[in-house]
Design a protein around this motif. Structure first.
Motif, PDB file in Angstrom:
ATOM      1  N   THR A  29       0.826  -1.202   0.000  1.00  0.00           N
ATOM      2  CA  THR A  29       0.000   0.000   0.000  1.00  0.00           C
ATOM      3  C   THR A  29       0.861   1.252   0.000  1.00  0.00           C
ATOM      4  OG1 THR A  29      -1.663  -1.218   1.251  1.00  0.00           O
ATOM      5  CG2 THR A  29      -1.880   1.169   1.187  1.00  0.00           C
ATOM      6  N   LEU A  30       1.872   1.277   0.824  1.00  0.00           N
ATOM      7  CA  LEU A  30       2.767   2.432   0.889  1.00  0.00           C
ATOM      8  C   LEU A  30       3.553   2.603  -0.409  1.00  0.00           C
ATOM      9  CD1 LEU A  30       3.832   4.763   2.575  1.00  0.00           C
ATOM     10  CD2 LEU A  30       5.551   3.202   3.505  1.00  0.00           C
ATOM     11  N   ARG A  31       4.003   1.495  -0.988  1.00  0.00           N
ATOM     12  CA  ARG A  31       4.721   1.573  -2.271  1.00  0.00           C
ATOM     13  C   ARG A  31       3.812   2.109  -3.369  1.00  0.00           C
ATOM     14  NH1 ARG A  31       9.528  -1.654  -3.179  1.00  0.00           N
ATOM     15  NH2 ARG A  31       8.839  -1.762  -5.331  1.00  0.00           N
ATOM     16  N   SER A  32       2.567   1.643  -3.382  1.00  0.00           N
ATOM     17  CA  SER A  32       1.613   2.126  -4.385  1.00  0.00           C
ATOM     18  C   SER A  32       1.348   3.615  -4.198  1.00  0.00           C
ATOM     19  CB  SER A  32       0.314   1.342  -4.274  1.00  0.00           C
ATOM     20  OG  SER A  32      -0.643   1.854  -5.160  1.00  0.00           O
ATOM     21  N   PHE A  33       1.192   4.041  -2.935  1.00  0.00           N
ATOM     22  CA  PHE A  33       0.975   5.454  -2.644  1.00  0.00           C
ATOM     23  C   PHE A  33       2.150   6.288  -3.123  1.00  0.00           C
ATOM     24  CE2 PHE A  33       1.792   8.982   0.290  1.00  0.00           C
ATOM     25  CZ  PHE A  33       0.651   9.736   0.064  1.00  0.00           C
ATOM     26  N   LEU A  34       3.361   5.866  -2.811  1.00  0.00           N
ATOM     27  CA  LEU A  34       4.546   6.625  -3.206  1.00  0.00           C
ATOM     28  C   LEU A  34       4.757   6.619  -4.720  1.00  0.00           C
ATOM     29  CD1 LEU A  34       7.013   5.574  -0.374  1.00  0.00           C
ATOM     30  CD2 LEU A  34       5.830   7.755  -0.642  1.00  0.00           C
ATOM     31  N   TYR A  35       4.302   5.571  -5.388  1.00  0.00           N
ATOM     32  CA  TYR A  35       4.431   5.493  -6.842  1.00  0.00           C
ATOM     33  C   TYR A  35       3.573   6.551  -7.528  1.00  0.00           C
ATOM     34  CZ  TYR A  35       4.223   3.645 -11.575  1.00  0.00           C
ATOM     35  OH  TYR A  35       4.271   3.508 -12.932  1.00  0.00           O
ATOM     36  N   TYR A  36       2.364   6.780  -6.996  1.00  0.00           N
ATOM     37  CA  TYR A  36       1.426   7.689  -7.649  1.00  0.00           C
ATOM     38  C   TYR A  36       1.535   9.137  -7.191  1.00  0.00           C
ATOM     39  CZ  TYR A  36      -0.829   3.736  -9.837  1.00  0.00           C
ATOM     40  OH  TYR A  36      -1.081   2.645 -10.595  1.00  0.00           O
ATOM     41  N   VAL A  37       2.331   9.433  -6.195  1.00  0.00           N
ATOM     42  CA  VAL A  37       2.444  10.807  -5.694  1.00  0.00           C
ATOM     43  C   VAL A  37       2.889  11.795  -6.783  1.00  0.00           C
ATOM     44  CG1 VAL A  37       3.794  12.285  -4.140  1.00  0.00           C
ATOM     45  CG2 VAL A  37       2.653  10.271  -3.256  1.00  0.00           C
ATOM     46  N   PRO A  38       3.904  11.507  -7.584  1.00  0.00           N
ATOM     47  CA  PRO A  38       4.287  12.482  -8.624  1.00  0.00           C
ATOM     48  C   PRO A  38       3.182  12.746  -9.646  1.00  0.00           C
ATOM     49  CG  PRO A  38       6.020  10.862  -8.331  1.00  0.00           C
ATOM     50  CD  PRO A  38       4.849  10.386  -7.554  1.00  0.00           C
ATOM     51  N   TYR A  39       2.440  11.707 -10.025  1.00  0.00           N
ATOM     52  CA  TYR A  39       1.381  11.874 -11.011  1.00  0.00           C
ATOM     53  C   TYR A  39       0.229  12.707 -10.445  1.00  0.00           C
ATOM     54  CZ  TYR A  39       3.938   8.138 -13.257  1.00  0.00           C
ATOM     55  OH  TYR A  39       4.921   7.392 -13.823  1.00  0.00           O
ATOM     56  N   VAL A  40      -0.113  12.456  -9.202  1.00  0.00           N
ATOM     57  CA  VAL A  40      -1.191  13.220  -8.571  1.00  0.00           C
ATOM     58  C   VAL A  40      -0.779  14.682  -8.402  1.00  0.00           C
ATOM     59  CG1 VAL A  40      -2.505  13.484  -6.431  1.00  0.00           C
ATOM     60  CG2 VAL A  40      -2.193  11.229  -7.431  1.00  0.00           C
ATOM     61  N   THR A  41       0.461  14.902  -8.014  1.00  0.00           N
ATOM     62  CA  THR A  41       0.950  16.272  -7.849  1.00  0.00           C
ATOM     63  C   THR A  41       0.913  17.018  -9.179  1.00  0.00           C
ATOM     64  OG1 THR A  41       2.394  15.495  -6.082  1.00  0.00           O
ATOM     65  CG2 THR A  41       2.873  17.654  -7.014  1.00  0.00           C
ATOM     66  N   LEU A  42       1.347  16.365 -10.236  1.00  0.00           N
ATOM     67  CA  LEU A  42       1.306  16.990 -11.554  1.00  0.00           C
ATOM     68  C   LEU A  42      -0.126  17.277 -11.983  1.00  0.00           C
ATOM     69  CD1 LEU A  42       2.938  17.891 -14.027  1.00  0.00           C
ATOM     70  CD2 LEU A  42       2.676  15.569 -14.906  1.00  0.00           C
ATOM     71  N   ALA A  43      -1.034  16.355 -11.732  1.00  0.00           N
ATOM     72  CA  ALA A  43      -2.432  16.560 -12.105  1.00  0.00           C
ATOM     73  C   ALA A  43      -3.054  17.709 -11.316  1.00  0.00           C
ATOM     74  CB  ALA A  43      -3.225  15.277 -11.872  1.00  0.00           C
ATOM     75  N   VAL A  44      -2.739  17.795 -10.041  1.00  0.00           N
ATOM     76  CA  VAL A  44      -3.302  18.857  -9.203  1.00  0.00           C
ATOM     77  C   VAL A  44      -2.800  20.225  -9.656  1.00  0.00           C
ATOM     78  CG1 VAL A  44      -3.207  19.810  -6.861  1.00  0.00           C
ATOM     79  CG2 VAL A  44      -3.747  17.415  -7.210  1.00  0.00           C
ATOM     80  N   MET A  45      -1.565  20.304 -10.125  1.00  0.00           N
ATOM     81  CA  MET A  45      -1.044  21.583 -10.592  1.00  0.00           C
ATOM     82  C   MET A  45      -1.529  21.919 -12.000  1.00  0.00           C
ATOM     83  SD  MET A  45       2.860  21.709  -9.146  1.00  0.00           S
ATOM     84  CE  MET A  45       3.427  20.510 -10.318  1.00  0.00           C
ATOM     85  N   THR A  46      -1.749  20.906 -12.833  1.00  0.00           N
ATOM     86  CA  THR A  46      -2.082  21.127 -14.237  1.00  0.00           C
ATOM     87  C   THR A  46      -3.565  21.372 -14.467  1.00  0.00           C
ATOM     88  OG1 THR A  46      -0.243  19.702 -14.841  1.00  0.00           O
ATOM     89  CG2 THR A  46      -1.841  20.170 -16.548  1.00  0.00           C
ATOM     90  N   PHE A  47      -4.419  20.651 -13.769  1.00  0.00           N
ATOM     91  CA  PHE A  47      -5.856  20.710 -14.041  1.00  0.00           C
ATOM     92  C   PHE A  47      -6.435  22.119 -13.928  1.00  0.00           C
ATOM     93  CE2 PHE A  47     -10.321  20.295 -12.759  1.00  0.00           C
ATOM     94  CZ  PHE A  47     -10.805  19.685 -13.897  1.00  0.00           C
ATOM     95  N   PRO A  48      -6.176  22.873 -12.852  1.00  0.00           N
ATOM     96  CA  PRO A  48      -6.721  24.244 -12.809  1.00  0.00           C
ATOM     97  C   PRO A  48      -6.150  25.140 -13.906  1.00  0.00           C
ATOM     98  CG  PRO A  48      -6.037  23.562 -10.625  1.00  0.00           C
ATOM     99  CD  PRO A  48      -5.543  22.535 -11.587  1.00  0.00           C
ATOM    100  N   ALA A  49      -4.898  24.912 -14.274  1.00  0.00           N
ATOM    101  CA  ALA A  49      -4.289  25.726 -15.322  1.00  0.00           C
ATOM    102  C   ALA A  49      -4.957  25.476 -16.671  1.00  0.00           C
ATOM    103  CB  ALA A  49      -2.801  25.436 -15.412  1.00  0.00           C
ATOM    104  N   ILE A  50      -5.404  24.260 -16.909  1.00  0.00           N
ATOM    105  CA  ILE A  50      -6.086  23.945 -18.168  1.00  0.00           C
ATOM    106  C   ILE A  50      -7.380  24.740 -18.269  1.00  0.00           C
ATOM    107  CG2 ILE A  50      -7.315  22.127 -19.425  1.00  0.00           C
ATOM    108  CD1 ILE A  50      -5.221  20.172 -18.352  1.00  0.00           C
TER     109      ILE A  50
END
Length: 102
Positions: free
Chosen positions: A35-56
């Protein structure tokens, strides 16, 4: 007033360094928790999505054209279009929708 800014910068620097250095110094062995490995794997993608989505949505003159480009871009990517084609298609959608809305 300027003295407060230096305190804010020092606190922000300390917190940023602590967040980056503490995991490297405290965790010495491989993480085996799935679970922790899966969480850490997706952190960069979620961070990028959170920064990009409002800008779109806010990069255009109307949020409607941004939302249309987002929907078209997701559909084109889902159907296997390359990144260049998705970008060009989204730009065309924004251009046409801005002409129609204005």
């Amino acid at each position: 007033m300027t003295h407060d800014i230096y305190i804010y910068l020092a606190v922000m620097s300390a917190i940023t360094l602590a967040i980056r250095i503490l995991p490297l110094t405290l965790i010495r062995r491989e993480i085996k928790n799935v679970t922790l490995r899966s969480f850490l794997y997706y952190v960069p993608y979620v961070t990028l999505a959170v920064m990009t989505f409002p800008a779109i949505l806010h990069a255009t003159q109307s949020e409607i054209s941004g939302a249309l480009a987002l929907i078209v871009g997701i559909a084109a990517a889902w159907l296997g279009a390359s990144l260049f084609r998705v970008a060009v298609l989204c730009c065309v959608v924004v251009f046409i929708s801005e002409l129609i809305v204005l």
